[in-house]
Design a protein around this motif. Structure first.
Motif, PDB file in Angstrom:
ATOM      1  N   GLY A   1       0.809  -1.216   0.000  1.00  0.00           N
ATOM      2  CA  GLY A   1       0.000   0.000   0.000  1.00  0.00           C
ATOM      3  C   GLY A   1       0.839   1.262   0.000  1.00  0.00           C
ATOM      4  N   LEU A   2       0.479   2.192  -0.874  1.00  0.00           N
ATOM      5  CA  LEU A   2       1.105   3.516  -0.838  1.00  0.00           C
ATOM      6  C   LEU A   2       0.409   4.336   0.241  1.00  0.00           C
ATOM      7  CD1 LEU A   2       1.489   4.551  -4.579  1.00  0.00           C
ATOM      8  CD2 LEU A   2       3.235   3.727  -2.988  1.00  0.00           C
ATOM      9  N   VAL A   3       1.197   4.919   1.131  1.00  0.00           N
ATOM     10  CA  VAL A   3       0.628   5.639   2.270  1.00  0.00           C
ATOM     11  C   VAL A   3       0.071   6.984   1.796  1.00  0.00           C
ATOM     12  CG1 VAL A   3       1.138   6.679   4.507  1.00  0.00           C
ATOM     13  CG2 VAL A   3       2.214   4.512   3.859  1.00  0.00           C
ATOM     14  N   GLU A   4      -1.205   7.201   2.102  1.00  0.00           N
ATOM     15  CA  GLU A   4      -1.854   8.443   1.669  1.00  0.00           C
ATOM     16  C   GLU A   4      -2.141   9.389   2.833  1.00  0.00           C
ATOM     17  OE1 GLU A   4      -4.145   7.251  -2.384  1.00  0.00           O
ATOM     18  OE2 GLU A   4      -5.319   7.059  -0.559  1.00  0.00           O
ATOM     19  N   GLN A   5      -2.336   8.814   4.026  1.00  0.00           N
ATOM     20  CA  GLN A   5      -2.619   9.669   5.185  1.00  0.00           C
ATOM     21  C   GLN A   5      -2.244   8.909   6.457  1.00  0.00           C
ATOM     22  OE1 GLN A   5      -6.577  11.106   7.045  1.00  0.00           O
ATOM     23  NE2 GLN A   5      -6.381  12.245   5.147  1.00  0.00           N
ATOM     24  N   VAL A   6      -1.765   9.671   7.451  1.00  0.00           N
ATOM     25  CA  VAL A   6      -1.359   9.044   8.715  1.00  0.00           C
ATOM     26  C   VAL A   6      -1.927   9.846   9.874  1.00  0.00           C
ATOM     27  CG1 VAL A   6       0.601   8.422  10.174  1.00  0.00           C
ATOM     28  CG2 VAL A   6       0.814   8.189   7.713  1.00  0.00           C
ATOM     29  N   ILE A   7      -2.481   9.124  10.853  1.00  0.00           N
ATOM     30  CA  ILE A   7      -2.880   9.752  12.118  1.00  0.00           C
ATOM     31  C   ILE A   7      -1.978   9.147  13.175  1.00  0.00           C
ATOM     32  CG2 ILE A   7      -4.735  10.037  13.816  1.00  0.00           C
ATOM     33  CD1 ILE A   7      -6.716   9.559  11.477  1.00  0.00           C
ATOM     34  N   VAL A   8      -1.188   9.983  13.823  1.00  0.00           N
ATOM     35  CA  VAL A   8      -0.181   9.429  14.724  1.00  0.00           C
ATOM     36  C   VAL A   8      -0.276  10.085  16.100  1.00  0.00           C
ATOM     37  CG1 VAL A   8       1.719  11.002  14.084  1.00  0.00           C
ATOM     38  CG2 VAL A   8       2.243   8.674  14.754  1.00  0.00           C
ATOM     39  N   LYS A   9      -0.056   9.272  17.126  1.00  0.00           N
ATOM     40  CA  LYS A   9      -0.061   9.802  18.494  1.00  0.00           C
ATOM     41  C   LYS A   9       1.367   9.896  19.006  1.00  0.00           C
ATOM     42  CE  LYS A   9      -4.522   8.060  19.922  1.00  0.00           C
ATOM     43  NZ  LYS A   9      -5.139   6.899  20.561  1.00  0.00           N
ATOM     44  N   ASN A  10       1.545  10.648  20.081  1.00  0.00           N
ATOM     45  CA  ASN A  10       2.898  10.785  20.623  1.00  0.00           C
ATOM     46  C   ASN A  10       3.339   9.573  21.425  1.00  0.00           C
ATOM     47  OD1 ASN A  10       3.587  13.205  19.501  1.00  0.00           O
ATOM     48  ND2 ASN A  10       2.590  14.394  21.126  1.00  0.00           N
ATOM     49  N   GLU A  11       2.392   8.989  22.179  1.00  0.00           N
ATOM     50  CA  GLU A  11       2.805   7.820  22.964  1.00  0.00           C
ATOM     51  C   GLU A  11       3.072   6.643  22.043  1.00  0.00           C
ATOM     52  OE1 GLU A  11      -1.303   7.703  23.903  1.00  0.00           O
ATOM     53  OE2 GLU A  11      -0.544   9.602  23.128  1.00  0.00           O
ATOM     54  N   VAL A  12       4.058   5.850  22.455  1.00  0.00           N
ATOM     55  CA  VAL A  12       4.357   4.626  21.702  1.00  0.00           C
ATOM     56  C   VAL A  12       4.290   3.476  22.703  1.00  0.00           C
ATOM     57  CG1 VAL A  12       6.030   3.414  20.270  1.00  0.00           C
ATOM     58  CG2 VAL A  12       5.893   5.913  20.170  1.00  0.00           C
ATOM     59  N   ASN A  13       3.140   2.825  22.739  1.00  0.00           N
ATOM     60  CA  ASN A  13       2.916   1.724  23.702  1.00  0.00           C
ATOM     61  C   ASN A  13       2.334   0.524  22.991  1.00  0.00           C
ATOM     62  OD1 ASN A  13       3.671   2.859  26.213  1.00  0.00           O
ATOM     63  ND2 ASN A  13       1.834   4.148  26.126  1.00  0.00           N
ATOM     64  N   PRO A  14       3.118  -0.104  22.133  1.00  0.00           N
ATOM     65  CA  PRO A  14       2.519  -1.122  21.267  1.00  0.00           C
ATOM     66  C   PRO A  14       2.162  -2.402  21.991  1.00  0.00           C
ATOM     67  CG  PRO A  14       4.890  -1.123  20.984  1.00  0.00           C
ATOM     68  CD  PRO A  14       4.565   0.020  21.919  1.00  0.00           C
ATOM     69  N   LEU A  15       1.139  -3.047  21.472  1.00  0.00           N
ATOM     70  CA  LEU A  15       0.834  -4.430  21.849  1.00  0.00           C
ATOM     71  C   LEU A  15       1.680  -5.320  20.942  1.00  0.00           C
ATOM     72  CD1 LEU A  15      -0.941  -6.417  23.460  1.00  0.00           C
ATOM     73  CD2 LEU A  15      -2.576  -6.297  21.576  1.00  0.00           C
ATOM     74  N   VAL A  16       2.423  -6.213  21.568  1.00  0.00           N
ATOM     75  CA  VAL A  16       3.362  -7.048  20.803  1.00  0.00           C
ATOM     76  C   VAL A  16       2.954  -8.508  20.935  1.00  0.00           C
ATOM     77  CG1 VAL A  16       5.764  -7.814  20.694  1.00  0.00           C
ATOM     78  CG2 VAL A  16       5.236  -5.393  21.051  1.00  0.00           C
ATOM     79  N   TYR A  17       3.009  -9.212  19.821  1.00  0.00           N
ATOM     80  CA  TYR A  17       2.688 -10.641  19.795  1.00  0.00           C
ATOM     81  C   TYR A  17       3.989 -11.417  19.638  1.00  0.00           C
ATOM     82  CZ  TYR A  17      -0.024 -14.825  18.680  1.00  0.00           C
ATOM     83  OH  TYR A  17      -0.595 -16.074  18.689  1.00  0.00           O
ATOM     84  N   LEU A  18       4.233 -12.316  20.582  1.00  0.00           N
ATOM     85  CA  LEU A  18       5.494 -13.069  20.578  1.00  0.00           C
ATOM     86  C   LEU A  18       5.270 -14.398  21.268  1.00  0.00           C
ATOM     87  CD1 LEU A  18       8.672 -13.095  20.206  1.00  0.00           C
ATOM     88  CD2 LEU A  18       8.802 -12.073  22.472  1.00  0.00           C
ATOM     89  N   ASP A  19       5.817 -15.462  20.680  1.00  0.00           N
ATOM     90  CA  ASP A  19       5.766 -16.781  21.303  1.00  0.00           C
ATOM     91  C   ASP A  19       4.329 -17.167  21.685  1.00  0.00           C
ATOM     92  OD1 ASP A  19       6.740 -19.158  22.268  1.00  0.00           O
ATOM     93  OD2 ASP A  19       7.319 -18.350  24.223  1.00  0.00           O
TER      94      ASP A  19
END
Ligand SMILES: Cc1cc2nc3c(=O)[nH]c(=O)nc-3n(C[C@H](O)[C@H](O)[C@H](O)COP(=O)(O)O)c2cc1C
Length: 194
Positions: free
Chosen positions: A159-177
């Motif tokens: 996908g070519l990025v056309e628009q982004v909404i971004v927040k300042n906090e970076v608190n991702p949910l991560v999937y592992l194992d």
């Protein structure tokens, strides 16, 4: 092939004896591949789209950036998923990157919920190209499909990025194992961050 035995691979070709306690396996089988993939840490996202006036979305971890010029990302979607026909028809999608407290949304869009019911519990808004985005997501990235490449069971939607909404906090949910994780920052790469 150099990595055909796990024990050899574990020594990285140094000629040392392999560590007897490190669990090593197996080549080339589907089970070994599945095990290997458990070692990949992935951000959890909901990929959403709109088709004929209705909202569709599914949980996806096989999402990654492709290029900065042009800004592009990809999402791999199983051809057996209902979502596949809708993203194909729309030719556009939004990647909603989930935060660490979005486990229930991940589960709902990962199979527990059905169709438009998946959207009921949370606040979704109509965004770019009428595609819904999750108001509480860490970030939402709207893309137009540039290429769709079939590979085995999946289609890779670039996908070519056309628009982004971004927040300042970076608190991702991560999937592992096979489970969910949150991250703690170890160290800043100062010069690499904007
Ligand atoms: C953590 C997690 C990650 C997933 N990642 C993907 C993925 O990257 N691609 C994919 O096609 N399905 C992925 N799935 C499975 C889909 O979310 C699931 O099959 C979903 O029910 C498809 O919805 P649909 O058939 O209604 O479109 C994932 C599921 C979970 C729980």
């Amino acid at each position: 092939m150099a990595c055909s035995k796990g024990a050899e691979a574990a020594t990285h070709g140094t000629g040392e004896e392999p560590n007897p306690v490190s669990p090593v396996s197996i080549t080339g089988t589907a089970d070994a591949f599945r095990q290997a993939m458990r070692h990949f840490a992935s951000s959890v996202t909901i990929v959403s789209t709109e088709d004929d006036g209705a909202m569709y979305g599914m949980t996806a971890t096989s999402v990654t950036s492709v290029s900065m010029a042009p800004p592009a990302i990809l999402a791999c979607v199983n051809q057996a998923a209902w979502f596949h026909q809708h993203i194909s028809r729309k030719g556009a999608f939004c990647v909603n990157v989930l935060g660490f407290d979005h486990v229930s949304q991940c589960e709902t869009f990962g199979g527990r919920g059905i169709g438009v019911d998946r959207f009921k519990a949370d606040e979704w808004r109509e965004g770019h190209r009428a595609i819904p985005y999750f108001l509480d997501a860490d970030t939402a990235i709207f893309c137009k499909v540039e290429q769709a490449v079939d590979h085995g069971t999946h289609t890779i939607f670039i996908g070519l990025v056309e628009q982004v909404i971004v927040k300042n906090e970076v608190n991702p949910l991560v999937y592992l194992d096979g489970g969910f994780m949150t991250l703690t920052r170890k160290q800043d790469f100062g010069s690499r961050r904007a």
